[in-house]
Design a protein around this motif. Structure first.
Motif, short mmCIF file in Angstrom:
data_model
loop_
_atom_site.label_atom_id
_atom_site.label_comp_id
_atom_site.label_asym_id
_atom_site.label_seq_id
_atom_site.Cartn_x
_atom_site.Cartn_y
_atom_site.Cartn_z
N ASP A 25 -23.04 39.01 28.01
CA ASP A 25 -21.77 38.38 27.63
C ASP A 25 -20.79 39.44 27.14
N ILE A 30 -27.60 39.68 26.08
CA ILE A 30 -28.10 39.04 27.30
C ILE A 30 -27.77 37.55 27.30
N PHE A 31 -27.24 37.14 28.47
CA PHE A 31 -26.90 35.74 28.63
C PHE A 31 -27.86 35.12 29.65
N PHE A 32 -28.25 35.94 30.64
CA PHE A 32 -29.11 35.42 31.70
C PHE A 32 -29.91 36.58 32.35
N THR A 49 -34.61 38.90 26.73
CA THR A 49 -34.46 37.50 26.34
C THR A 49 -33.01 37.25 25.95
N PRO A 50 -32.51 36.06 26.18
CA PRO A 50 -31.13 35.76 25.83
C PRO A 50 -30.85 36.13 24.38
#
Ligand code: ADP
Length: 380
Positions: A25, A30-32, A49-50
């Protein structure tokens, strides 16, 4: 299809892609992570991990791949991941290669990082580069051969002219006034013609031998013969052609019988002897000696001729090279290069000492026990 279905569809699409994706993001968290990533790099699954920040991700990745801070790859990768911009190619310990690309999402919403395995591509790239180097080398060889050929043609047209002109000039003289010529004059003219013919023959022989050597046709054939007798014979030949020649011969060997290639030794010694006489045009004094030392037989041909300028000595064994001091004396510049190659072929070496204006001495050192390498490259 509602929005959730769309997202699932998108996730499935990314999962079957050949590349692995991580989406960060705008805060670089991490978003995905695509399933592909977890499948192909399962060791990274627990920290991808998100919510995890790119800095943590990088530290864990470096640890996981065993890239220490002092490894040059560390800074390269760190700059990329911290910045999340551009592209890097990253070699792994197991020989695989990754290409990682960061592409910004619209409106500063974040960044999508794709990882592609380019190992095969890199392999092909290396194979192509090797092929290119091979081609370049072949081209270089080809260009060299063309240059040698050009040099050869210019040498032949220049050097063969002189003896041909001598032959033609003397023949013309005899043709014009055959009745007025005394026996002595005829003899003088014939001698000049024969001298020129012998020089032409020598040049042709040299060129033929050099060519056979180049095409690998000249293979040594060992046989037993009397080296003292051969040296004596070759010296006698020189005496017959050059009346003014003063030739001293000294041979000190425990055993005159050697097992060498007689034909090649003849070419080697003829070249050295004819050079010694040719480059001492005034009143040639040539000393030939032959002795044994440390398992090697030394054959030394020394003259009192024009000598070779010191700075040119390193070049005289090169094909077609002729020293400036030799400008007024005909020659091809092939004899010594051939001589050196033949000496090497027989496992020996050739040495030269020369003083400009005083004379030169060439020494051939050959092992008494010659061993011929039995491979295709032995003839150069
Ligand atoms: P060529 O005699 O046909 O020119 P070589 O390869 O036999 O060719 O010799 C190369 C050059 O080395 C000669 O052109 C000459 O400048 C020099 N050289 C060779 N032998 C002698 C010698 N005995 N005295 C002086 N110069 C020599």
């Amino acid at each position: 299809m509602d929005e959730k279905d769309h997202i699932n569809l998108l996730k499935q699409a990314l999962a079957v892609s050949a590349d692995a994706f991580i989406i960060f993001d705008s805060e670089k968290r991490i978003f995905f992570v695509s399933d592909h990533y977890r499948r192909v790099y399962p060791q990274n699954a627990d920290f991808l991990t998100p919510g995890a920040s790119v800095y943590e991700v990088f530290d864990r990745m470096a640890e996981e791949t065993g890239v220490a801070v002092e490894d040059p790859r560390y800074k390269h990768a760190k700059d990329f991941w911290y910045d999340l911009k551009g592209q890097i190619e990253f070699p792994l310990e197991n020989g695989r290669y990754l290409r990682v690309t960061a592409s910004p999402l619209p409106d500063g919403q974040g960044t999508i990082v794709s990882t592609t395995d380019i190992t095969e591509y890199k392999k092909q790239e290396r194979a192509l580069a090797a092929k290119q180097r091979e081609l370049e080398r072949a081209l270089e060889k080809e260009q060299e051969a063309t240059a040698v050929q050009k040099q050869f043609i210019s040498m032949v047209s220049h050097e063969f002219r002189t003896p041909l002109a001598i032959i033609d000039g003397n023949a013309q003289l005899m043709e014009r006034r055959p009745d007025e010529l005394s026996g002595e004059t005829v003899l003088k003219r014939t001698k000049a013609i024969r001298g020129a013919v012998s020089r032409l023959l020598q040049m042709v022989d040299g060129v033929l031998s050099a060519n056979s050597l180049q095409t690998g046709m000249l293979k040594p054939v060992l046989q037993q013969f009397d080296i003292a007798a051969l040296i004596g014979l070759l010296c006698e030949e020189q005496r017959m052609v050059h009346e003014a020649l003063e030739l001293a011969l000294e041979i000190k060997l425990a055993d005159d019988e050697v097992v060498w290639d007689r034909k090649l030794i003849t070419i080697i010694l003829s070249n050295l002897l004819s050079n010694a006489v040719k480059y001492a045009p005034e009143s040639p004094k040539v000393n030939v000696s032959c002795y044994e030392q440390d398992g090697h037989i030394h054959i030394v041909v020394a003259d009192n001729g024009i000598g070779i300028p010191e700075h040119e000595i390193p070049y005289i064994f090169e094909k077609f090279y002729r020293a400036t001091s030799a400008a007024s004396i005909p020659g091809t510049g092939l004899g010594l290069s051939l001589t050196q190659e033949l000496v090497n072929l027989l496992g020996g070496t050739i040495q030269v000492h020369s003083k400009f204006g005083q004379g030169s001495s060439f020494a051939v050192l050959l092992p008494r026990e010659v061993r011929i390498k039995d491979d295709n490259n032995s003839a150069g």
